[in-house]
Scaffold this motif. Structure first.
Motif, PDB file in Angstrom:
ATOM      1  N   ALA A  85     -15.148 -10.210   2.738  1.00  0.00           N
ATOM      2  CA  ALA A  85     -14.898 -10.298   1.300  1.00  0.00           C
ATOM      3  C   ALA A  85     -14.048 -11.516   0.971  1.00  0.00           C
ATOM      4  N   ALA A  86     -13.077 -11.812   1.828  1.00  0.00           N
ATOM      5  CA  ALA A  86     -12.252 -12.995   1.605  1.00  0.00           C
ATOM      6  C   ALA A  86     -13.089 -14.264   1.698  1.00  0.00           C
ATOM      7  N   ALA A  87     -13.974 -14.317   2.689  1.00  0.00           N
ATOM      8  CA  ALA A  87     -14.840 -15.487   2.852  1.00  0.00           C
ATOM      9  C   ALA A  87     -15.782 -15.651   1.673  1.00  0.00           C
ATOM     10  N   ALA A  88     -16.147 -14.538   1.026  1.00  0.00           N
ATOM     11  CA  ALA A  88     -17.060 -14.579  -0.116  1.00  0.00           C
ATOM     12  C   ALA A  88     -16.341 -14.881  -1.423  1.00  0.00           C
ATOM     13  N   GLY A  89     -15.019 -15.038  -1.377  1.00  0.00           N
ATOM     14  CA  GLY A  89     -14.269 -15.366  -2.585  1.00  0.00           C
ATOM     15  C   GLY A  89     -14.025 -14.188  -3.502  1.00  0.00           C
ATOM     16  N   MET A  90     -14.045 -12.983  -2.959  1.00  0.00           N
ATOM     17  CA  MET A  90     -13.853 -11.789  -3.769  1.00  0.00           C
ATOM     18  C   MET A  90     -12.371 -11.470  -3.930  1.00  0.00           C
ATOM     19  N   THR A  91     -12.081 -10.464  -4.749  1.00  0.00           N
ATOM     20  CA  THR A  91     -10.725  -9.977  -4.984  1.00  0.00           C
ATOM     21  C   THR A  91     -10.724  -8.470  -4.825  1.00  0.00           C
ATOM     22  N   LEU A  92      -9.664  -7.922  -4.234  1.00  0.00           N
ATOM     23  CA  LEU A  92      -9.500  -6.476  -4.138  1.00  0.00           C
ATOM     24  C   LEU A  92      -8.522  -6.015  -5.216  1.00  0.00           C
ATOM     25  N   VAL A  93      -8.927  -4.993  -5.981  1.00  0.00           N
ATOM     26  CA  VAL A  93      -8.050  -4.386  -6.988  1.00  0.00           C
ATOM     27  C   VAL A  93      -7.848  -2.930  -6.572  1.00  0.00           C
ATOM     28  N   PRO A  94      -6.795  -2.622  -5.803  1.00  0.00           N
ATOM     29  CA  PRO A  94      -6.714  -1.313  -5.161  1.00  0.00           C
ATOM     30  C   PRO A  94      -6.428  -0.120  -6.069  1.00  0.00           C
ATOM     31  N   THR A  95      -5.693  -0.306  -7.156  1.00  0.00           N
ATOM     32  CA  THR A  95      -5.350   0.816  -8.059  1.00  0.00           C
ATOM     33  C   THR A  95      -4.779   1.999  -7.280  1.00  0.00           C
ATOM     34  N   LEU A  96      -3.683   1.775  -6.589  1.00  0.00           N
ATOM     35  CA  LEU A  96      -3.095   2.790  -5.719  1.00  0.00           C
ATOM     36  C   LEU A  96      -2.567   4.011  -6.464  1.00  0.00           C
ATOM     37  N   ARG A  97      -1.869   3.784  -7.533  1.00  0.00           N
ATOM     38  CA  ARG A  97      -1.101   4.868  -8.160  1.00  0.00           C
ATOM     39  C   ARG A  97      -1.975   5.956  -8.772  1.00  0.00           C
ATOM     40  N   ILE A  98      -3.189   5.604  -9.190  1.00  0.00           N
ATOM     41  CA  ILE A  98      -4.028   6.582  -9.879  1.00  0.00           C
ATOM     42  C   ILE A  98      -4.302   7.799  -9.009  1.00  0.00           C
ATOM     43  N   TYR A  99      -4.396   7.607  -7.698  1.00  0.00           N
ATOM     44  CA  TYR A  99      -4.720   8.742  -6.840  1.00  0.00           C
ATOM     45  C   TYR A  99      -3.528   9.680  -6.670  1.00  0.00           C
ATOM     46  N   HIS A 100      -2.319   9.149  -6.795  1.00  0.00           N
ATOM     47  CA  HIS A 100      -1.143  10.017  -6.828  1.00  0.00           C
ATOM     48  C   HIS A 100      -1.129  10.834  -8.128  1.00  0.00           C
ATOM     49  N   LEU A 101      -1.542  10.211  -9.213  1.00  0.00           N
ATOM     50  CA  LEU A 101      -1.615  10.951 -10.474  1.00  0.00           C
ATOM     51  C   LEU A 101      -2.679  12.041 -10.397  1.00  0.00           C
ATOM     52  N   VAL A 102      -3.796  11.736  -9.737  1.00  0.00           N
ATOM     53  CA  VAL A 102      -4.840  12.744  -9.571  1.00  0.00           C
ATOM     54  C   VAL A 102      -4.306  13.918  -8.751  1.00  0.00           C
ATOM     55  N   THR A 125      -5.032  -0.592 -12.592  1.00  0.00           N
ATOM     56  CA  THR A 125      -4.561   0.785 -12.764  1.00  0.00           C
ATOM     57  C   THR A 125      -5.641   1.848 -12.672  1.00  0.00           C
ATOM     58  N   ASP A 126      -6.861   1.550 -13.116  1.00  0.00           N
ATOM     59  CA  ASP A 126      -7.922   2.558 -13.234  1.00  0.00           C
ATOM     60  C   ASP A 126      -7.496   3.705 -14.150  1.00  0.00           C
ATOM     61  N   SER A 127      -6.677   3.395 -15.157  1.00  0.00           N
ATOM     62  CA  SER A 127      -6.214   4.431 -16.085  1.00  0.00           C
ATOM     63  C   SER A 127      -7.402   5.073 -16.788  1.00  0.00           C
ATOM     64  N   GLY A 128      -7.381   6.404 -16.825  1.00  0.00           N
ATOM     65  CA  GLY A 128      -8.512   7.121 -17.409  1.00  0.00           C
ATOM     66  C   GLY A 128      -8.154   8.031 -18.559  1.00  0.00           C
ATOM     67  N   THR A 129      -6.860   8.170 -18.868  1.00  0.00           N
ATOM     68  CA  THR A 129      -6.442   9.015 -19.983  1.00  0.00           C
ATOM     69  C   THR A 129      -5.484   8.223 -20.867  1.00  0.00           C
TER      70      THR A 129
END
Length: 243
Positions: free
Chosen positions: A56-73, A115-119
């Protein structure tokens, strides 16, 4: 949920109109397909492997992990607002996610804060994702970089702003750059400084200086949002069969 051909077709269609494609993928072939298709970013990437991070790094992509949302879930499951049947799956995701962030960092895959905020009550709390990124293993400087320069560069790729691309100063404090900035009264390297709303002295948006007390009136009630836990999470070995 999509075949490799469908992902490639989505990327081709987006490219025709100057848009990008973000692929929400936990791991496995979903990430492989996103990389092969030339997607712009991977959202979540919970079960990202070292090989995938490097590709993914070689392809020039970006990772957006959105860690906190799963703790909220997790909290929503405990509160009974989501089915208890989700608990084991979500616990596994929370345990594995920090490893994916570290793999991305070590492979040179850019990380952006999301964030992947859903509410409605979750919106306006992106500052708390700083603590999540640091708890996952990033330094405060790396977390700040994810929220500013990396995020700005990711959005600029599909913003249609030829001038910004020509200046190549996205996410920097330089002459000709877009004048957005946040001025702090605390050292951002201090634990919790970047998620502390009282640390903000001024916000500069498009060259206009704003008073944070005025902005705070429209912000969500902080009592709704417990601080991100500073304890480390148990690590779960990555699996390869997640979509």
């Amino acid at each position: 949920m999509f075949t490799p051909d469908e992902v490639r077709d989505a990327v081709r269609r987006a490219d025709r109109v100057g848009a990008g494609v973000m692929v929400h993928a936990w791991g496995g072939t979903a990430i492989d397909d996103a990389i092969a298709a030339g997607a712009t970013s991977i959202e979540h990437g919970i079960f990202l492997t070292p090989a995938q991070a490097t590709a993914a790094a070689a392809a020039g992509m970006t990772l957006v992990p959105t860690l906190r949302i799963y703790h909220l879930v997790q909290r929503m499951i405990v509160a009974g607002t989501l089915p208890a049947a989700f608990r084991a799956r979500v616990d596994e995701a929370v345990g594995a996610h920090p490893r994916a962030v570290r793999l991305a960092r070590d492979a040179g895959l850019p990380i952006a804060l999301g964030t992947d905020s859903g509410t409605p009550e979750q919106h306006g709390t992106a500052r708390l994702e700083f603590d999540a990124l640091v708890a996952a293993g990033l330094s405060p400087a790396e977390a700040l970089h994810a929220a500013t320069r990396t995020g700005a560069a990711l959005l600029a790729r599909v913003a249609g702003d030829a001038g910004a691309e020509a200046r190549t100063v996205v996410g920097t404090l330089d002459p000709g750059a877009v004048a957005d900035a946040v001025l702090l009264r605390r050292d951002p390297r201090e634990p919790g400084a970047l998620s502390d709303p009282t640390a903000v002295v001024r916000v500069v948006l498009g060259g206009t200086v704003l008073d944070p007390t005025e902005l705070a009136r429209a912000a969500p009630d902080p009592a709704v949002h417990a601080p991100y836990p500073q304890t480390s999470q148990p690590q779960t070995p990555a699996r390869k069969d997640h979509k």
